[in-house]
Design a protein around this motif. Structure first.
Motif, PDB file in Angstrom:
ATOM      1  N   ALA A  35       0.851  -1.198   0.000  1.00  0.00           N
ATOM      2  CA  ALA A  35       0.000   0.000   0.000  1.00  0.00           C
ATOM      3  C   ALA A  35       0.882   1.241   0.000  1.00  0.00           C
ATOM      4  O   ALA A  35       1.876   1.302   0.721  1.00  0.00           O
ATOM      5  CB  ALA A  35      -0.923  -0.018   1.212  1.00  0.00           C
ATOM      6  N   CYS A  68       4.475   4.051   1.305  1.00  0.00           N
ATOM      7  CA  CYS A  68       5.025   3.202   2.360  1.00  0.00           C
ATOM      8  C   CYS A  68       6.497   3.540   2.528  1.00  0.00           C
ATOM      9  O   CYS A  68       7.110   4.155   1.665  1.00  0.00           O
ATOM     10  CB  CYS A  68       4.826   1.726   2.034  1.00  0.00           C
ATOM     11  N   TRP A  91       2.900   1.328   6.183  1.00  0.00           N
ATOM     12  CA  TRP A  91       1.990   2.048   5.291  1.00  0.00           C
ATOM     13  C   TRP A  91       1.664   3.363   5.968  1.00  0.00           C
ATOM     14  O   TRP A  91       1.200   3.384   7.108  1.00  0.00           O
ATOM     15  CB  TRP A  91       0.735   1.219   5.063  1.00  0.00           C
ATOM     16  N   TYR A 120      -0.731   6.135   6.354  1.00  0.00           N
ATOM     17  CA  TYR A 120      -2.144   6.398   6.062  1.00  0.00           C
ATOM     18  C   TYR A 120      -2.646   7.532   6.943  1.00  0.00           C
ATOM     19  O   TYR A 120      -2.690   7.412   8.171  1.00  0.00           O
ATOM     20  CB  TYR A 120      -2.969   5.129   6.306  1.00  0.00           C
ATOM     21  N   GLU A 121      -2.984   8.647   6.323  1.00  0.00           N
ATOM     22  CA  GLU A 121      -3.479   9.841   7.029  1.00  0.00           C
ATOM     23  C   GLU A 121      -2.574  10.181   8.214  1.00  0.00           C
ATOM     24  O   GLU A 121      -3.015  10.304   9.358  1.00  0.00           O
ATOM     25  CB  GLU A 121      -4.922   9.626   7.504  1.00  0.00           C
ATOM     26  N   ASN A 141      -1.708  -3.775  -2.337  1.00  0.00           N
ATOM     27  CA  ASN A 141      -1.935  -2.344  -2.568  1.00  0.00           C
ATOM     28  C   ASN A 141      -3.341  -2.033  -3.076  1.00  0.00           C
ATOM     29  O   ASN A 141      -3.543  -1.116  -3.869  1.00  0.00           O
ATOM     30  CB  ASN A 141      -0.884  -1.788  -3.540  1.00  0.00           C
ATOM     31  N   TRP A 199      -6.186  -4.428  10.076  1.00  0.00           N
ATOM     32  CA  TRP A 199      -6.546  -3.085   9.628  1.00  0.00           C
ATOM     33  C   TRP A 199      -8.006  -3.005   9.223  1.00  0.00           C
ATOM     34  O   TRP A 199      -8.655  -1.982   9.368  1.00  0.00           O
ATOM     35  CB  TRP A 199      -5.699  -2.669   8.422  1.00  0.00           C
TER      36      TRP A 199
END
Length: 196
Positions: free
Chosen positions: A117, A120, A131, A133-134, A178, A187
């Protein structure tokens, strides 16, 4: 993930197996010859499924008393198809190769960094891929469960006369993580568990 393939082979039965009935002797020889072996362009042989035919035994001169039996049979083979989604466990991380994944009976699965994803990064301190993420770093932690899609299946059939220090596995699965729903199963299940 598992398929059956038809094999036709002439099997050598040694004298020490003569006391067994022919079906058992042939089955034992098939297990010794094929079980847990990679057949190029076929897959990892798991077990015999059934017999199609077993011919009459033949003894030839100068063969140490062995007899030969021609048999057709079906084997159960592990050969995932491209695009199939599989769940495994992360066994390690490498800054260049990405993730190494295992599914219990098969360990030669790799997810390269460009198929993780995005974005990374590899964290040197924890030796893990993450990863981003936000603004949160979600680690691909060992030995967490990971869901991935089969990107390719490679068979290494060439024999190098000048072998490298590390031998290539006879079958390698390259995965991708991904896409939505892929990656660590934790997750995607935590939010669903909270709603229940």
């Amino acid at each position: 993930m598992f398929v059956t393939v038809v094999i036709k082979d002439t099997l050598i039965i040694k004298p020490e197996r003569f006391k067994k009935d022919i079906v058992t002797a042939v089955e034992d020889e098939i297990h010794m010859k094929y079980s847990n072996k990679i057949l190029p362009d076929v897959g990892l042989c798991v077990s015999i499924y059934d017999f199609i035919s077993i011919g009459d035994p033949h003894i030839y001169p100068n063969q140490q008393g062995n007899y030969f039996v021609e048999a057709s049979f079906r084997l159960i083979v592990f050969k995932p198809f491209v695009g199939e989604i599989i769940t495994g466990r992360i066994m390690g991380s490498d800054p260049e190769q990405g993730l190494k994944v295992a599914i219990g009976f098969f360990n030669d699965i790799y997810i390269p960094p460009y198929l993780l994803a995005q974005p990374c990064k590899y964290d040197e301190e924890t030796s893990q891929w993450q990863w981003i993420y936000e603004d949160n770093a979600l680690p691909y932690a060992h030995p967490q469960e990971i869901r991935f899609r089969v990107n390719s299946l490679t068979f290494n059939t060439t024999i190098d006369s000048n072998p490298p220090h590390e031998e290539k596995a006879p079958m390698i699965i390259t995965g991708r993580a991904n896409e939505p729903g892929l990656g660590l199963t934790s997750w995607w299940t935590q939010s669903g568990d909270e709603e229940q």
